[in-house]
Design a protein around this motif. Structure first.
Motif: not given
Lengths: 219, 252
Positions: A117, A119-120, A122-126, A138, A142, B50, B52, B91, B93, B95, B97, B99, B101, B103, B161
């Motif tokens: 996904d 979003g993985q 994006e979350a990592s970058r954020a 990440v 997976q 940020n 994205l 910043m 963030m 989300f 959904r 997001n 991890f 695993h 997180r």
């Protein structure tokens, strides 16, 4: 009774050839995996030269028959460039399989990475991870689990496709079987030979299934 | 003094203009809530802050430093990768959904970025992650994988997180929109607590109760632009703009 004795007598030769089949398969898939990671990451990289180079490689090796590639390496290459005269049949077979299988595995790896996904990332970058860190920590962990079933499938195909090397007279299980069949004029030998193939593919499928389970603990 | 200030942010996807000159300021300690119908550009605005998404034009200041000054998509502010990363770390963030991890356990999710990005010693990262998970009410779920957690619990892990990187401002992108109604409260309570503790927050949400109760300022966005802004009681009881009135009637 007579048939059984015959089969038992053939076994040492068959099993020895089985060793060649297994080592050829394992060694070429192992080398192909390493190469495939490079190809897959190259193909999805933002660098257009690298990406197209990997694309072309994959296109070529998936678009031509494996048997032709084997002939090419063993017969054509030495004619074009005498320095590349490969004497060892095993090495020629290993090289052909590695180059070919890498193209297929690269597509498997790429598809697994791209199936994670968005979003993985994006979350990592954020969270401040670099793209490379996000991949390593990440995305790829997976993707591993998703790669296992298709890689297993590919490995089983390779195990059976190695029978093609009998055509350059490398003594794998298929070649040995053919020799016995013609020398002793007994086609019975195909029965134990096929059973041996079945046992090896069975064992490797079992190992891959275990591996997949172990990597699925978080689901 | 401002944590975030933007001037005339525009964003287009091809011919589609999603943001039209959005100018906005968030002061330290302030909780600003952005409301508006879907498609108004609320999420895109947060994502432009940020990086994205890259805005097409406009200026962004983070913590009073000019971070972006774009024209035709090109940023005229030159930062090294390191400087840029440092600014982005201010910043956090959350989300829609989550997001998380999948695993990694809840604890590992919270520890990952401090270890990888800030090179915090393992022991310290673990202690801090533990404290954060306790703070969001998940002290008993540290070793659970996300798949074993409810949506509300996952979102609270995601908040922990983001907090683990010690941001100066938290951006929330519809944090409760993907949750079952009965789980929304837990997440909003954590956010409310965070606001009471003085965290600066910029929240995109459809939770009008939260906006009314917690926000210092409410922004109404419509069709890519800020149409109206003010204190929650002004916006909710006495909206100036017809569009705002229509929107509030449809959601309240």
């Amino acid at each position: 009774m007579d048939a059984l004795t015959k089969i038992v007598n053939w076994m040492p030769a068959l099993l020895q050839a089985t060793g060649t089949t297994i080592s050829l398969s394992v060694l070429s898939v192992a080398a192909a995996l390493v190469f495939a990671v490079v190809l897959a990451l190259g193909k999805i990289s933002a660098n257009p030269v690298l990406s197209n180079l990997c694309r072309a490689y994959i296109f070529f090796f998936r678009g031509t028959p494996l048997l032709m590639q084997l002939f090419f390496i063993y017969y054509t290459l030495p004619q074009l460039i005498p320095a590349l005269n490969i004497q060892s049949r095993f090495f020629a077979a290993w090289l052909a399989f590695t180059l070919n299988v890498a193209a297929y595995l690269a597509e498997i790896i790429r598809a697994a990475i791209e199936s994670i996904d968005k979003g993985q990332m994006e979350a990592s970058r954020a969270l401040g991870l670099t793209r490379r860190q996000a991949m390593r920590l990440v995305i790829i962990p997976q993707a591993y689990r998703r790669m296992i079933p298709p890689i297993c499938n590919e490995f089983v195909m390779v195990l059976k496709d190695t029978s093609l090397v009998s055509i350059i007279a490398l003594t794998d299980l298929t070649y040995q079987t053919k020799i016995i069949a013609s020398n002793r004029a007994s086609a019975l030998v195909y029965i134990p030979a096929m059973l041996i193939y079945l046992v090896i593919t069975g064992v490797f499928t079992f190992i891959f299934n275990k591996l997949e389970k172990r990597l699925s603990i978080y689901e | 003094m401002s944590i975030i200030k933007t001037e005339n942010i525009c964003k287009s996807f091809g011919n589609l203009e999603v943001l039209k000159n959005v100018s906005l300021t968030v002061e330290p300690g302030e909780v600003v809530v952005i409301i508006g119908p879907s498609g108004a550009g609320k999420s895109t605005y947060l994502r432009c802050l940020n990086r994205l998404e890259k805005s097409t034009s406009g200026k962004i200041w983070i913590d009073d430093q000019l971070f972006e000054d774009r024209a035709n998509g090109h940023n005229q502010v030159h930062h090294t990768a390191k400087e840029r990363a440092a600014v982005l770390l201010e910043m956090g963030m959350v989300f829609q959904r989550f997001n998380l991890f999948p695993h990694k356990t809840a604890l590992e999710n919270v520890m990952l970025a401090p270890l990888a990005v800030k090179h915090v010693p393992e022991k310290e990262a673990r202690e801090k992650a533990t404290a954060l998970l306790q703070r969001v009410g998940l002290g008993d779920k540290m070793d659970a994988y996300p798949s074993k957690l409810s949506g509300g619990q996952q979102q609270r892990v995601a908040i922990a997180r983001a907090l683990a990187m010690e941001p100066k401002i938290m951006l929330f992108d519809e944090p409760t929109s993907a949750l079952d109604p009965e789980l929304v409260g837990d997440v909003l309570n954590v956010m409310k607590q965070l606001a009471e503790d003085g965290m600066t927050m910029l929240v995109v949400t459809h939770e009008m109760g939260f906006a009314r109760e917690v926000a210092d300022r409410v922004i109404f966005m419509y069709d890519g632009a800020v149409l109206e802004e003010g204190r929650p009681e002004e916006i909710f009881s006495n909206p100036k703009h017809e569009r705002t009135r229509q929107f509030l009637q449809s959601v309240l």
